[in-house]
Scaffold this motif. Sequence first.
Motif, short mmCIF file in Angstrom:
data_model
loop_
_atom_site.label_atom_id
_atom_site.label_comp_id
_atom_site.label_asym_id
_atom_site.label_seq_id
_atom_site.Cartn_x
_atom_site.Cartn_y
_atom_site.Cartn_z
N VAL A 64 0.81 -1.22 0.00
CA VAL A 64 0.00 0.00 0.00
C VAL A 64 0.84 1.27 0.00
N GLY A 65 2.16 1.13 -0.07
CA GLY A 65 3.02 2.30 0.14
C GLY A 65 3.51 2.98 -1.12
N ALA A 66 3.05 2.56 -2.31
CA ALA A 66 3.63 3.08 -3.54
C ALA A 66 2.75 4.13 -4.21
N GLY A 67 2.27 5.07 -3.41
CA GLY A 67 1.46 6.15 -3.97
C GLY A 67 1.95 7.50 -3.48
N VAL A 68 1.34 8.53 -4.00
CA VAL A 68 1.64 9.89 -3.54
C VAL A 68 1.34 9.97 -2.05
N VAL A 69 2.27 10.54 -1.31
CA VAL A 69 2.12 10.63 0.14
C VAL A 69 0.80 11.34 0.47
N ARG A 76 -1.50 8.65 5.92
CA ARG A 76 -0.04 8.70 5.81
C ARG A 76 0.59 7.75 6.83
N ARG A 79 0.01 3.96 5.85
CA ARG A 79 0.91 3.42 4.82
C ARG A 79 2.30 3.16 5.38
N GLU A 80 2.79 4.11 6.17
CA GLU A 80 4.12 3.92 6.72
C GLU A 80 4.13 2.76 7.71
N VAL A 82 2.30 0.07 7.72
CA VAL A 82 2.30 -1.22 7.01
C VAL A 82 3.72 -1.54 6.55
N GLY A 83 4.42 -0.53 6.05
CA GLY A 83 5.81 -0.73 5.63
C GLY A 83 6.70 -1.19 6.78
#
Lengths: 108, 171
Positions: A64-69, A76, A79-80, A82-83
Amino acid sequence: MKLYIGGAYQGQTELAVQENPDAEVLTDFHEMVREALRRGEEPRAFAVSICEVKPDAVVVCNEVGAGVVPIDAGERAFREAVGRALCVVAQNAESVTRCVCGIGVRIK
Amino acid sequence: MTILITGGSGCGKSTYAERVIASNPHKKRYYIATMQVYDEESVRRVARHRAQRQDKGFTTIERQKDLGALELESGCAVLLEDLPNLLANEMFDGGDPERIIPALESLNDRCGLLVLVTNDIFSDGVVYPDMTQEYIRLLSRVNRAAAMMADQVIEVVYSIPLYIKGGTSCV
């Protein structure tokens, strides 16, 4: 522990089940991270506890982390988180498989 | 040697980039920090990054735009973090995005080891307002130019490095 990742609906869940018919499969791990955040848990600590409690589980998660912040602070953070959580799972996992169009690529 | 590191949010790009620099012999190590610190979240982010790279021998240079004007001794090691922030500063804070690629080329010529960190922001399938779409387009251009000049391009996937260009691990 094994980890299967991929973009939305890339077949990671099906592949995980197919390759690990007897294992406990934890699907939608990203949603588990979202819930953990909601409970106020730190994402890495959450991932460590999953690794400890379910060392033989198969974790399936969307990337889920490969989009515009996102402008929204909550999105925000999600996404971070999950990474960060997946870095812990990936380090603990004996294998990591990334699924693209239903095809698994073993990256660890 | 120039290395471009990409990946999504929270995937471990910075940690990997620092390891690349730390495992190479260059004595003089610079960390070019491009992020503008304007709120509590960015303060925390800076603190986390500083803690992460302490004891790795970096001299931190706060530089939000115009990297071409930086004077660094030749042969040094530079970790530039990161291209998306640099572009946002040049685009939205009175800079000039056109000077980014020439600045990267001059760093590429000057540095003994140059590690560029960028971000994969291209795969969420969302159509944004024009200005954001232009930002996405320009970042892809900067990324492609950086990848072209780089000896290695690495995508970090949740701490696991994938070698997109240039073979095997240098850590």
